[in-house]
Design a protein around this motif. Structure first.
Motif, mmCIF file in Angstrom:
data_model
loop_
_atom_site.group_PDB
_atom_site.id
_atom_site.type_symbol
_atom_site.label_atom_id
_atom_site.label_comp_id
_atom_site.label_asym_id
_atom_site.label_seq_id
_atom_site.Cartn_x
_atom_site.Cartn_y
_atom_site.Cartn_z
ATOM 1 N N ASP A 157 -2.397 -7.774 -6.563
ATOM 2 C CA ASP A 157 -3.074 -7.415 -5.348
ATOM 3 C C ASP A 157 -2.236 -7.521 -4.298
ATOM 4 O O ASP A 157 -1.660 -8.360 -3.943
ATOM 5 C CB ASP A 157 -4.157 -8.714 -5.105
ATOM 6 C CG ASP A 157 -4.865 -8.440 -3.867
ATOM 7 O OD1 ASP A 157 -4.597 -6.979 -3.154
ATOM 8 O OD2 ASP A 157 -5.933 -8.871 -3.345
ATOM 9 N N TRP A 158 -1.708 -6.121 -4.162
ATOM 10 C CA TRP A 158 -0.467 -6.013 -3.291
ATOM 11 C C TRP A 158 -0.650 -6.279 -1.791
ATOM 12 O O TRP A 158 0.208 -6.652 -1.039
ATOM 13 C CB TRP A 158 -0.220 -4.356 -3.273
ATOM 14 C CG TRP A 158 0.332 -3.958 -4.743
ATOM 15 C CD1 TRP A 158 -0.249 -3.203 -5.450
ATOM 16 C CD2 TRP A 158 1.734 -4.378 -5.323
ATOM 17 N NE1 TRP A 158 0.384 -3.152 -6.737
ATOM 18 C CE2 TRP A 158 1.758 -3.619 -6.625
ATOM 19 C CE3 TRP A 158 2.870 -4.980 -4.821
ATOM 20 C CZ2 TRP A 158 2.761 -3.854 -7.534
ATOM 21 C CZ3 TRP A 158 3.745 -4.942 -5.450
ATOM 22 C CH2 TRP A 158 3.983 -4.598 -6.812
ATOM 23 N N ARG A 159 -2.049 -6.413 -1.490
ATOM 24 C CA ARG A 159 -2.293 -7.140 -0.002
ATOM 25 C C ARG A 159 -2.355 -8.549 0.080
ATOM 26 O O ARG A 159 -2.386 -9.021 1.106
ATOM 27 C CB ARG A 159 -3.663 -6.623 0.268
ATOM 28 C CG ARG A 159 -3.773 -5.232 0.551
ATOM 29 C CD ARG A 159 -5.361 -4.530 0.711
ATOM 30 N NE ARG A 159 -6.152 -4.752 -0.733
ATOM 31 C CZ ARG A 159 -7.130 -4.691 -0.744
ATOM 32 N NH1 ARG A 159 -7.864 -3.943 0.443
ATOM 33 N NH2 ARG A 159 -7.974 -5.069 -1.576
ATOM 34 N N ASP A 160 -2.408 -9.146 -1.090
ATOM 35 C CA ASP A 160 -2.390 -10.593 -1.208
ATOM 36 C C ASP A 160 -1.785 -10.920 -2.508
ATOM 37 O O ASP A 160 -2.343 -11.751 -3.459
ATOM 38 C CB ASP A 160 -4.128 -11.118 -1.158
ATOM 39 C CG ASP A 160 -4.072 -12.637 -1.104
ATOM 40 O OD1 ASP A 160 -3.088 -13.075 -0.462
ATOM 41 O OD2 ASP A 160 -5.124 -13.179 -1.615
ATOM 42 N N LEU A 161 -0.477 -10.721 -2.388
ATOM 43 C CA LEU A 161 0.318 -11.100 -3.633
ATOM 44 C C LEU A 161 0.305 -12.414 -4.229
ATOM 45 O O LEU A 161 0.453 -12.764 -5.291
ATOM 46 C CB LEU A 161 1.683 -10.312 -3.488
ATOM 47 C CG LEU A 161 2.600 -10.060 -4.456
ATOM 48 C CD1 LEU A 161 1.900 -8.991 -5.627
ATOM 49 C CD2 LEU A 161 4.065 -9.366 -4.267
ATOM 50 N N ARG A 165 -4.985 -15.462 0.646
ATOM 51 C CA ARG A 165 -6.292 -15.110 1.110
ATOM 52 C C ARG A 165 -7.459 -15.943 0.355
ATOM 53 O O ARG A 165 -8.378 -16.447 0.798
ATOM 54 C CB ARG A 165 -6.670 -13.888 1.416
ATOM 55 C CG ARG A 165 -5.697 -13.055 2.339
ATOM 56 C CD ARG A 165 -6.132 -11.550 2.315
ATOM 57 N NE ARG A 165 -5.178 -10.797 3.207
ATOM 58 C CZ ARG A 165 -5.329 -9.610 3.273
ATOM 59 N NH1 ARG A 165 -6.053 -8.722 2.613
ATOM 60 N NH2 ARG A 165 -4.355 -9.015 4.090
ATOM 61 N N ASP A 285 4.574 1.120 -10.033
ATOM 62 C CA ASP A 285 4.435 -0.486 -9.725
ATOM 63 C C ASP A 285 5.627 -1.221 -10.300
ATOM 64 O O ASP A 285 6.044 -2.097 -9.551
ATOM 65 C CB ASP A 285 3.028 -0.935 -10.650
ATOM 66 C CG ASP A 285 1.819 -0.671 -10.028
ATOM 67 O OD1 ASP A 285 1.857 -0.302 -8.983
ATOM 68 O OD2 ASP A 285 0.760 -1.004 -10.531
ATOM 69 N N ARG A 288 7.820 -0.865 -7.230
ATOM 70 C CA ARG A 288 7.533 -1.588 -6.268
ATOM 71 C C ARG A 288 7.482 -2.873 -6.284
ATOM 72 O O ARG A 288 7.898 -3.565 -5.270
ATOM 73 C CB ARG A 288 5.951 -1.073 -5.949
ATOM 74 C CG ARG A 288 5.199 -1.643 -4.752
ATOM 75 C CD ARG A 288 3.871 -1.405 -4.610
ATOM 76 N NE ARG A 288 3.088 -1.771 -3.376
ATOM 77 C CZ ARG A 288 2.036 -1.479 -3.042
ATOM 78 N NH1 ARG A 288 1.162 -0.741 -3.885
ATOM 79 N NH2 ARG A 288 1.526 -1.971 -1.762
ATOM 80 N N THR A 292 9.644 -5.119 -3.571
ATOM 81 C CA THR A 292 9.099 -6.344 -3.092
ATOM 82 C C THR A 292 10.125 -7.313 -3.339
ATOM 83 O O THR A 292 10.188 -8.553 -2.351
ATOM 84 C CB THR A 292 7.570 -6.440 -3.464
ATOM 85 O OG1 THR A 292 7.003 -5.148 -3.117
ATOM 86 C CG2 THR A 292 7.062 -7.517 -3.056
#
Length: 304
Positions: A157-161, A165, A285, A288, A292
């Protein structure tokens, strides 16, 4: 289910997580084939016990203990610095260490500020491997990345790596192993594109009940259930180490393959070579996750 490894005399292997379980058996197998084996451990007492156990069956085994705590970036950096300064000839690097905190609903954070699965299973290994690239390229080394069947069904989950959350231990473990697998495939692509000479293979040990992973879950289900599962699965650490040993010594290929047990439910069986899971082989990915990781490490070590 023993296998015959080629003669590794004169070659040096570094195996993370070799103080017990599957990692100890990987180190035992490589040492038994004649390799000089570097054993970087978090707990020196356990490391010394592991070396003693290997030497019970192979008194002439050449094993060296080093310090490594993948949950501390300074520890990974110190090991890489030491091996580089000594110009250690690293022919085989096995990224085997890892944690599984199933049954523990608390989100643990390292001193470096990262979720514990994410750093121990992936980011620490990324930092160590990339810092060792000069040595790996010099020896045209083999890198073996211990993946997991959890990576086959996990996505990042790139928004919540790192589960800030919403934290779920199974997701956190699977995501960390997916990130590690993506890194492995990207390392293989970069090596091929840059003519680095570093070959990369993935391995996965299958389901291995006879280890100390997931202590919270083990405490919850009790010894009776654990023993029943072990009898059903029948995949002791010595057998679970075979995919990594085959991956460490198999013929090199341009890309990364995956070695693992062929039996149903990944139980004890002959080792087979196959393509990596789709979840870890996507080049977009892969690039990425590499970028990251570089950004996260740069932010961590940036002067205040």
């Amino acid at each position: 289910m023993p296998i015959a490894l080629p003669d590794l005399t004169g070659r040096t292997a570094v195996v993370t997580g070799a103080s017990d379980g599957v990692g100890l058996e990987i180190a035992r197998g490589l040492a038994g084939a004649g390799a000089d084996v570097v054993v970087p451990v978090r707990n020196r007492a356990k490391g010394e016990q592991a070396i003693a156990r290997i030497r019970e069956g192979r008194p002439d085994a050449r094993l060296t203990l080093r310090d490594l705590d993948l949950a501390r970036l300074d520890s990974a950096g110190a090991l890489a610095d030491a091996l580089r300064s000594e110009r250690m000839p690293v022919d085989i690097l096995v990224l085997n260490a890892g944690i599984v905190l199933l049954g523990d609903r608390q989100r643990h954070v390292t001193e470096d500020g990262f979720e514990l699965h994410f750093q121990t299973n992936f980011l620490g290994h990324f930092a160590l491997t990339t810092a060792l690239l000069p040595l790996l390229r010099e020896r045209r080394a083999r890198v073996v990345v211990q993946c997991s069947i959890a990576a086959a069904v996990s996505r990042l989950d790139w928004r919540d790596l790192q589960g800030e959350r919403r934290y779920r231990p199974l997701w956190a473990y699977g995501a960390s192993k997916a990130a590690l697998g993506l890194f492995a495939c990207e390392l293989a692509r970069r090596s091929a594109a840059g003519a680095w000479g570093v070959s990369v293979q993935l391995s996965q040990p299958g389901i291995v009940p006879g280890t100390a992973i997931a202590p919270a879950l083990r405490a919850r289900i009790g010894a009776g259930v654990q023993n029943a599962v072990a009898r059903l699965v029948r995949n002791p650490p010595a057998d679970a180490a075979l995919p990594a040993l085959v991956a460490a010594t198999a013929a090199a290929t341009p890309g990364a393959d995956l070695f693992g047990p062929s039996g149903s439910f990944h139980r004890r069986s002959a080792v087979t070579r196959r393509r990596p899971y789709r979840s870890v082989s996507d080049p977009v990915d892969g690039e990425r996750v590499w970028t990251t990781a570089e950004l996260l490490l740069a932010e961590r070590i940036r002067p205040a």
